[in-house]
Design a protein around this motif. Structure first.
Motif, PDB file in Angstrom:
ATOM      1  N   TYR A 178      -0.511   1.785  -8.621  1.00 18.59           N
ATOM      2  CA  TYR A 178       0.644   2.073  -7.777  1.00 18.59           C
ATOM      3  C   TYR A 178       1.244   0.758  -7.294  1.00 18.59           C
ATOM      4  CZ  TYR A 178      -2.484   1.151  -3.824  1.00 18.59           C
ATOM      5  OH  TYR A 178      -3.358   0.569  -2.943  1.00 18.59           O
ATOM      6  N   LYS A 179       2.424   0.858  -6.730  1.00 15.57           N
ATOM      7  CA  LYS A 179       3.124  -0.316  -6.218  1.00 15.57           C
ATOM      8  C   LYS A 179       3.009  -0.339  -4.705  1.00 15.57           C
ATOM      9  CE  LYS A 179       7.484  -2.853  -6.595  1.00 15.57           C
ATOM     10  NZ  LYS A 179       8.833  -2.868  -7.198  1.00 15.57           N
ATOM     11  N   GLU A 180       2.481  -1.420  -4.196  1.00 16.30           N
ATOM     12  CA  GLU A 180       2.322  -1.559  -2.760  1.00 16.30           C
ATOM     13  C   GLU A 180       3.686  -1.780  -2.111  1.00 16.30           C
ATOM     14  OE1 GLU A 180      -0.637  -4.064   0.173  1.00 16.30           O
ATOM     15  OE2 GLU A 180       0.477  -5.092  -1.405  1.00 16.30           O
ATOM     16  N   ARG A 181       3.992  -1.021  -1.086  1.00 11.13           N
ATOM     17  CA  ARG A 181       5.316  -1.085  -0.464  1.00 11.13           C
ATOM     18  C   ARG A 181       5.494  -2.320   0.409  1.00 11.13           C
ATOM     19  NH1 ARG A 181       6.248   5.222   1.529  1.00 11.13           N
ATOM     20  NH2 ARG A 181       6.145   6.166  -0.562  1.00 11.13           N
ATOM     21  N   LYS A 182       4.424  -2.746   1.063  1.00 13.70           N
ATOM     22  CA  LYS A 182       4.563  -3.830   2.027  1.00 13.70           C
ATOM     23  C   LYS A 182       4.951  -5.137   1.350  1.00 13.70           C
ATOM     24  CE  LYS A 182       2.148  -6.025   5.874  1.00 13.70           C
ATOM     25  NZ  LYS A 182       0.888  -6.076   6.669  1.00 13.70           N
ATOM     26  N   PHE A 183       4.250  -5.487   0.247  1.00  8.10           N
ATOM     27  CA  PHE A 183       4.507  -6.757  -0.434  1.00  8.10           C
ATOM     28  C   PHE A 183       5.167  -6.565  -1.797  1.00  8.10           C
ATOM     29  CE2 PHE A 183       0.784  -7.453   2.305  1.00  8.10           C
ATOM     30  CZ  PHE A 183       1.254  -8.492   3.098  1.00  8.10           C
ATOM     31  N   GLY A 184       5.360  -5.322  -2.210  1.00  5.36           N
ATOM     32  CA  GLY A 184       6.015  -5.052  -3.477  1.00  5.36           C
ATOM     33  C   GLY A 184       5.195  -5.463  -4.685  1.00  5.36           C
TER      34      GLY A 184
ATOM     35  N   ASN B 234      -2.956   5.626   0.478  1.00  6.46           N
ATOM     36  CA  ASN B 234      -2.023   5.441  -0.629  1.00  6.46           C
ATOM     37  C   ASN B 234      -2.756   5.354  -1.958  1.00  6.46           C
ATOM     38  OD1 ASN B 234       0.431   5.184  -1.840  1.00  6.46           O
ATOM     39  ND2 ASN B 234       0.718   3.026  -1.329  1.00  6.46           N
ATOM     40  N   SER B 235      -3.873   4.619  -1.978  1.00  2.01           N
ATOM     41  CA  SER B 235      -4.637   4.499  -3.221  1.00  2.01           C
ATOM     42  C   SER B 235      -5.335   5.811  -3.566  1.00  2.01           C
ATOM     43  CB  SER B 235      -5.665   3.372  -3.095  1.00  2.01           C
ATOM     44  OG  SER B 235      -6.584   3.648  -2.050  1.00  2.01           O
TER      45      SER B 235
END
Length: 743
Positions: free
Chosen positions: A78-84, A99-100
């Protein structure tokens, strides 16, 4: 969950309880696994061994004694939203946050390998963790696959290893046969209790016989799902959601195979044995802040409640005394007026009576005075603890006098006295009937006492039969009441028809029937109309119910008194208590002796009590039909495979029945296998069942066997090289003793 650690810690300060299992607390700190020092392999030529199981992924070099990587075979991309950033988590690292966890996937669908992108992620993680930083894999790869693996799965894996990682060679084999290869025996049975399926493969002369292998569609994943469903069914209002991973933990930590399932189930009819079997699963919880009162405060509150109760009793006694004093004063006032009757003329006294009192006539006042005197004396005697006065026979002087001798006022009084005399006569007759009934009952009691003395066995049998019939009547009546509460039941529908027919009886016989098409009033179409029928039925016990209860109490008291074989457990109350004890042991068993379940206790509310489920879930391996699986059980399949060989081969196979896989860690598996196989195999034939060569973890036997076998000359000959892959394709394989055969 915040605060749960302190709750677990506080419970551990008390004496240890072996029947409590604590669910691991939420939250997981991902610790990166250090990369292996790949350059330390200089001068060695090990193979890379990968056990690609549906549940676990184990990988390492064949020179190792245990796999360097041993993780759950799940992946989160998945793509982490905080750091992209794009993240790839493998194994338990997927539990690091919500999230994971929401992005967890498996490369398997059931036990079929179908997701090549996830397999690529797992291989990337494996090679990086093993310290291989070159664009080309230098070591041969040995990998496990399922029994009768489809060609597309093998081709997909071969394509990845050869095209993407430039592997020099690849060898595939069956995990349970790799585990069996560690045995010294050349003949035996490889039994694998896998995650999505269980397999039984015979080995003859050191080679797996695929044509006689069998597969059972039941494994650890289905067992964990069954445990989850049973827990949800048993505790539908559990305060937290039980996750599949928690159900898997409960299954692995609490379940065991029963050596005699039917006998164990019958023995659990005893609530004490059910409680002894119970394992308590404690879930994390957040304890609310409660200000506990000291013993002095509790004692003061109890004293205040005691004083309040005493004051209330005093107030009630005072109110009763005031009412009695007011009644006595009123009585004295009317008696004084009654004594002045002779000093007035009749008309004057009647006028004075109507003006000063609520009475309309002298006779009405006389009756009230007499009735009140009796009532006052009764209350006074009751307050003094004395017995009631016998009722005096009333006098009715006007009843026998003809109406011609009476005036209008006396005629009215005569009618009243006639009614009172009829009531008195009815009471006298009732007393006489009760007296006769007592005499009849005494006679029946005498006859029954005589029968009990002369024929105690027949007397006891007759009373027990009568008790059973009364209990049946009571239960049928309760069942009917429950059915009447359901508007869709047959009993409620019949009552509705009867009420409707009774309501229609007020029509005259010559009234015309409602013609077709005429409007109906629609009564009964709405749910609210059913309240009328419930009111008609009533909730109070009928006279028949009361009579049955009294009769049952009499029968049971006599049986308890004179029949030594009849105990409290045989009474209706005893039966209900036994049933309640069994239910309590099933739902809330395992608590310390003397401790009662407190519904306000947060800790107890976050507990699951597992007892029958501990043997019911594993039993499905031997009886899949219990849960709708159309398949024979593990023992039956193993016996069928063994009995398919000649006598000499069968005896050799029976010397090494090797059990492997994650399910082999469940306690009592080998004794249960032995008890199941013994009746269906030759009488007194030697039978040897093992689950690990050196007493280690059966889960690792497949990887260890693969690592040991990969260093043999046979393994080198069974390798599919890159040149063979390019010539024959990904479906091509070389047959060897521990692998699938060519299609």
């Amino acid at each position: 969950m915040n605060g749960s650690s302190s709750n677990h810690a506080s419970s551990s300060s008390s004496p240890p309880r072996t029947n409590i299992v604590y669910i691991p607390e939420g939250g997981y700190d991902a610790q990166p696994q250090p990369a292996y020092d790949y350059h330390s392999l200089d001068g060695q030529d090990p193979s890379i061994c990968i056990d690609n199981g549906a549940h676990s992924w184990r990988a390492g070099f064949s020179s190792m004694s245990t796999p360097y990587i041993d993780r759950p075979n799940i992946i989160a991309k998945y793509k982490e939203r905080k750091f992209g950033r794009n993240l790839l988590l493998f194994g338990r690292d997927t539990e690091v946050d919500a999230n994971s966890r929401s992005n967890v996937r498996s490369m398997y669908d059931g036990d079929l390998l179908i997701h090549s992108d996830l397999l690529e992620c797992a291989l990337d993680f494996t090679f990086c963790t093993l310290g291989i930083d070159s664009p080309k894999i230098e070591q041969p790869i040995v990998m496990t696959e399922r029994l009768a693996n489809p060609l597309f799965s093998r081709a997909m894996t071969s394509e990845l290893l050869f095209e993407l990682y430039n592997a020099p060679s690849v060898t595939f084999g069956i995990d349970s046969l790799f585990a069996f290869s560690r045995q010294k025996h050349q003949d035996g049975l490889a039994v694998s209790l896998g995650h999505h399926a269980s397999t039984v493969i015979p080995v003859v002369n050191g080679r797996g016989i695929m044509s006689r292998s069998k597969r059972i569609p039941w494994g650890g994943a289905q067992a964990s799902e069954l445990m989850l469903k049973l827990a949800q069914l048993k505790y539908p209002s559990f305060p937290t959601k039980v996750t599949p991973s928690q159900a898997t933990f409960m299954f692995r930590e609490t379940c065991y195979f029963s050596t005699d399932y039917d006998e164990d189930i019958r023995s659990l009819a005893d609530p004490s044995k059910l409680s002894e079997m119970t394992k308590i699963v404690q879930f994390p919880y957040t304890a609310p802040e409660v200000n506990e009162k000291t013993e002095a405060e509790l004692a003061a509150a109890a004293e205040r409640r005691k004083e309040q109760g005493k004051r209330l009793q005093e107030m009630q006694a005072k109110q009763r005394a005031q009412k009695l004093a007011a009644k006595v004063a009123e009585l004295e006032e009317y008696k004084l007026l009654q004594s002045e009757r002779s000093s007035f003329k009749k008309a004057e006294f009647l006028s004075r009576l109507q003006e000063m009192t609520p009475f309309e006539s002298e006779a009405e006042m006389d009756i009230w005075i007499k009735k009140t005197e009796i009532e006052v004396r009764k209350k006074q005697r009751k307050d003094l603890g004395m017995e009631e006065e016998p009722e005096e026979e009333p006098v009715f002087p006007l009843v026998d006098r003809p109406d011609s001798e009476l005036n209008e006022e006396e005629i009215k009084e005569k009618r009243r006295q006639r009614l009172m005399k009829a009531g008195w006569d009815a009471r006298v007759r009732a007393r006489e009937e009760k007296k006769k009934e007592r005499e009849r009952l005494e006679e029946e009691k005498r006859l029954e006492e005589e029968e009990r003395t002369t024929n105690p066995t027949g007397w006891s049998s007759r009373l027990k039969e009568e008790q059973e019939s009364v209990i049946v009547r009571i239960q049928e009546r309760k069942k009917r009441k429950a059915q009447l509460g359901d508007r869709k039941s047959a009993a409620a529908q019949n009552r509705m028809k009867n009420i409707a027919s009774l309501a229609a009886e007020d029509k005259t016989s010559n009234s015309k029937k409602r013609k077709k098409g005429e409007d109906d009033d629609g009564f009964g179409m709405d749910d609210s109309d059913w309240h009328v029928y419930r009111e008609i039925g009533g909730d109070e016990e009928s006279e028949a119910e009361e009579d049955d209860q009294l009769l049952l109490q009499s029968l049971e008291s006599r049986l308890l008194q004179y029949d030594p074989s009849f105990t409290e457990e045989d009474t209706l109350t005893g039966r209900a208590e036994a049933k309640n004890k069994l239910i309590n042991a099933f739902v809330r068993g395992g608590l310390p002796p003397g401790q009662k379940y407190d519904f306000d206790d947060m800790k107890l509310n976050h507990q699951l009590h597992l007892n029958v489920e501990r043997i019911r879930v594993p039993e499905t391996w031997f009886q899949p039909s219990m849960w709708g699986i159309d398949s024979a059980g593990l023992g039956e399949v193993a016996g069928w495979v063994l009995n398919g060989f000649e006598e000499e081969e069968k005896r050799r196979l029976m010397q090494c029945i090797f059990v492997t896989g994650g399910g082999a860690n469940i306690p009592n598996l080998i004794p249960r296998m032995r008890n199941t196989l013994t009746p269906i195999l030759p009488f007194r034939a030697p039978l040897k069942i093992v689950s690990s060569l050196d007493g280690g973890d059966p889960r690792l036997e497949a990887w260890r066997g693969m690592a040991e076998w990969s260093n043999t000359s046979e393994a080198k000959e069974a390798r599919v090289t890159r040149a063979e892959y390019e010539e024959y394709g990904g479906e091509w394989l070389k047959e060897h003793r521990w692998g699938n055969v060519a299609p």
